[in-house]
Design a protein around this motif. Structure first.
Motif, short mmCIF file in Angstrom:
data_model
loop_
_atom_site.label_atom_id
_atom_site.label_comp_id
_atom_site.label_asym_id
_atom_site.label_seq_id
_atom_site.Cartn_x
_atom_site.Cartn_y
_atom_site.Cartn_z
N ILE A 357 0.85 -1.19 0.00
CA ILE A 357 0.00 0.00 0.00
C ILE A 357 0.89 1.24 0.00
CG2 ILE A 357 -1.79 1.26 1.26
CD1 ILE A 357 -2.47 -1.53 2.55
N TYR A 358 0.64 2.13 -0.95
CA TYR A 358 1.42 3.37 -1.06
C TYR A 358 0.47 4.55 -1.18
CZ TYR A 358 4.85 6.74 -2.82
OH TYR A 358 5.65 7.85 -2.99
N LYS A 359 0.61 5.49 -0.27
CA LYS A 359 -0.27 6.67 -0.22
C LYS A 359 -1.73 6.25 -0.19
CE LYS A 359 3.04 9.83 -2.36
NZ LYS A 359 3.33 10.77 -3.47
N ASN A 360 -2.00 5.23 0.66
CA ASN A 360 -3.35 4.72 0.91
C ASN A 360 -3.99 4.05 -0.30
OD1 ASN A 360 -3.45 5.62 3.66
ND2 ASN A 360 -3.83 7.70 2.90
N LYS A 361 -3.17 3.69 -1.29
CA LYS A 361 -3.70 3.00 -2.47
C LYS A 361 -2.87 1.74 -2.72
CE LYS A 361 -5.34 7.19 -4.80
NZ LYS A 361 -5.23 8.04 -6.01
N PRO A 362 -3.47 0.72 -3.35
CA PRO A 362 -2.71 -0.49 -3.68
C PRO A 362 -1.50 -0.16 -4.55
CG PRO A 362 -5.05 -0.86 -4.00
CD PRO A 362 -4.89 0.62 -3.75
N PHE A 363 -0.38 -0.78 -4.23
CA PHE A 363 0.85 -0.59 -5.00
C PHE A 363 1.24 -1.95 -5.56
CE2 PHE A 363 5.46 -0.45 -5.52
CZ PHE A 363 5.66 0.78 -6.13
N PHE A 364 1.27 -2.07 -6.86
CA PHE A 364 1.51 -3.36 -7.50
C PHE A 364 3.00 -3.53 -7.79
CE2 PHE A 364 -2.86 -2.14 -8.42
CZ PHE A 364 -3.53 -3.25 -7.92
N VAL A 365 3.59 -4.51 -7.14
CA VAL A 365 5.03 -4.76 -7.26
C VAL A 365 5.27 -5.82 -8.33
CG1 VAL A 365 7.08 -5.63 -6.09
CG2 VAL A 365 5.48 -4.14 -4.87
N THR A 366 6.21 -5.53 -9.20
CA THR A 366 6.65 -6.52 -10.18
C THR A 366 7.99 -7.07 -9.70
OG1 THR A 366 5.62 -5.28 -11.97
CG2 THR A 366 7.24 -6.95 -12.59
N PRO A 367 8.00 -8.30 -9.13
CA PRO A 367 9.28 -8.86 -8.65
C PRO A 367 10.30 -8.89 -9.78
CG PRO A 367 7.43 -10.20 -7.93
CD PRO A 367 6.88 -9.22 -8.93
N MET A 368 11.50 -8.40 -9.50
CA MET A 368 12.52 -8.27 -10.53
C MET A 368 13.74 -9.12 -10.18
SD MET A 368 12.18 -4.13 -10.98
CE MET A 368 12.98 -4.04 -12.57
N THR A 369 14.46 -9.52 -11.20
CA THR A 369 15.70 -10.27 -11.01
C THR A 369 16.86 -9.42 -11.49
OG1 THR A 369 14.56 -12.36 -11.37
CG2 THR A 369 16.95 -12.38 -11.57
N PHE A 370 17.91 -9.32 -10.66
CA PHE A 370 19.03 -8.46 -10.98
C PHE A 370 20.32 -9.25 -11.06
CE2 PHE A 370 16.00 -5.63 -8.97
CZ PHE A 370 16.05 -4.50 -9.77
N LYS A 371 21.20 -8.78 -11.91
CA LYS A 371 22.59 -9.23 -11.88
C LYS A 371 23.33 -8.23 -11.01
CE LYS A 371 26.48 -10.45 -14.85
NZ LYS A 371 26.99 -10.50 -16.23
N HIS A 372 23.57 -8.60 -9.77
CA HIS A 372 24.12 -7.65 -8.81
C HIS A 372 25.57 -7.32 -9.11
CE1 HIS A 372 20.91 -8.86 -5.62
NE2 HIS A 372 20.41 -8.18 -6.62
N ILE A 373 26.01 -6.19 -8.54
CA ILE A 373 27.41 -5.81 -8.66
C ILE A 373 28.00 -5.56 -7.29
CG2 ILE A 373 27.21 -4.85 -10.97
CD1 ILE A 373 27.14 -2.07 -9.57
#
Length: 373
Positions: A357-373
């Motif tokens: 929830i962000y600013k009292n509204k649903p916040f839709f997260v897209t799980p991401m995959t990273f090549k970390h450094i």
């Protein structure tokens, strides 16, 4: 630098600077194995950092790369409420590294070990095509004073230590360095701030400093010994994945969680740089939630522990933030109000639900995959 000289360098420096846990140590570096005794329960963890996957040598100094390698392991012991004691170090060294590079890496590791009073007791050195650091860390805890990650309870509150997102922003800065140097962001002029040389240096220093993170061993021990956490882990795989780790307490149970995105703690420098680069909130928080490698502690606790946690935060000068709550833990097999068996009955596959929830509204997260450094 040949192998014998390198081993001598490591042994000399560790002997002089890491004189800890001697009462537990029977035999250290120099034999086929180390030998130690311990009356407490043993914790063992291992992690590997590999060049071009977890770090790039043209981005960071070698002492920070070495420090990060050990801190990633220390974070695992901290998340169990344990005390780190001994570590085994394996280095895979390519020919293009200089003697100075190798010594700087070792110095970063040893200085980090010194901070948490950890002793080096052995390891291995080998040639390789890319630089890798593998560390196995041993720790311990007194009986009944550890916390597992899978024991979250219904109505628990969810807390994190420190600040989240610095690791991702460092990654973003380094990956987009050429744009920042050209005073552009994705090819567009930043309008909010004038990006001069001083500002560019501030941004680059932030990225270099945030490769490593603070040790949370003391906080982990406080949480465990005072029974202030029902479940505990560290944020290594990303807030999204690691919240799921807290919820996997029973294969026959599903969990529903509410996370207030506004409450995810961000450092002042993080906020300032995001404003300078004119990054959108939705992109920033999606990356902060998904990236990982923050190595802060993440835990669930009874609502009655909130006051005590606030007192600890003030006393220890550690930021502790409440970011959400577990709103429901329920069985896969349940009967509805009409006494009809739910269609999912017999399906034991977990389906945790995390509501952001962000600013009292649903916040839709897209799980991401990273090549970390």
């Amino acid at each position: 630098m040949d192998e014998s000289s390198l081993i001598s360098y490591i042994e000399k420096n560790s002997r002089e600077r890491l004189r800890f846990n001697n009462s537990l140590l029977i035999k250290s570096i120099g034999d086929d194995t180390a030998i130690f005794r311990d009356k407490n329960n043993i914790l063992i963890t291992s992690d590997t950092l590999t060049e071009n996957t977890h770090f790039k040598i043209d981005y960071y100094s070698f002492d920070k790369i070495g420090a990060k390698a050990l801190l990633a392991n220390i974070s695992d012991i901290a998340s169990m409420g344990g005390t780190p004691r001994f570590f085994i170090l394996s280095l895979l060294i390519p020919e293009y590294l200089t003697e100075e590079n190798i010594k700087e890496t070792i110095d970063g590791i040893i200085e980090t070990a010194k901070n948490d009073k950890i002793s080096l007791i052995g390891g291995n050195i080998s040639k390789a095509s890319e630089f890798s650091i593998c560390i196995t860390l041993l720790g311990d805890y007194t009986d009944k004073k550890t916390v597992l990650r899978y024991c979250a309870r219904d109505n628990d509150l969810i807390f994190v230590s420190g600040n989240i997102g610095n690791s991702w922003l460092s990654y973003y800065i380094m990956e987009n360095k050429k744009y920042i140097d050209e005073i552009t962001v994705n090819g567009l002029k930043a309008k909010k701030f004038k990006i001069d040389k001083k500002t560019i240096k501030f941004i680059e220093d932030f990225a270099k400093e945030n490769l490593i993170h603070p040790s949370r061993v003391k906080l982990g021990k406080i949480l465990a010994s005072n029974k202030l956490a029902n479940s505990l882990t560290d944020i290594s795989d990303g807030l999204y994945k690691d919240i799921n780790n807290l919820l996997n307490n029973n294969k026959d149970k599903n969990s529903e969680v509410s996370i207030i995105v506004d409450n995810i703690p961000l450092s002042d420098d993080f906020k300032h740089i995001v404003n300078i680069l004119d990054l959108k909130d939705i992109d920033v928080f999606n990356n902060v939630i998904s990236f990982g490698e923050d190595y802060e502690l993440l835990w669930s606790a009874n609502t009655t522990n909130s006051k005590k946690l606030s007192e600890i935060a003030k006393k220890e000068r550690i930021k502790i933030s409440k970011i959400g709550s577990i709103t429901n833990i329920y069985s896969n097999n349940y009967t509805n109000t009409n006494n009809n068996i739910n269609a999912n009955a017999g399906n034991t596959k977990k389906k945790n639900k995390i509501n952001f929830i962000y600013k009292n509204k649903p916040f839709f997260v897209t799980p991401m995959t990273f090549k970390h450094i």
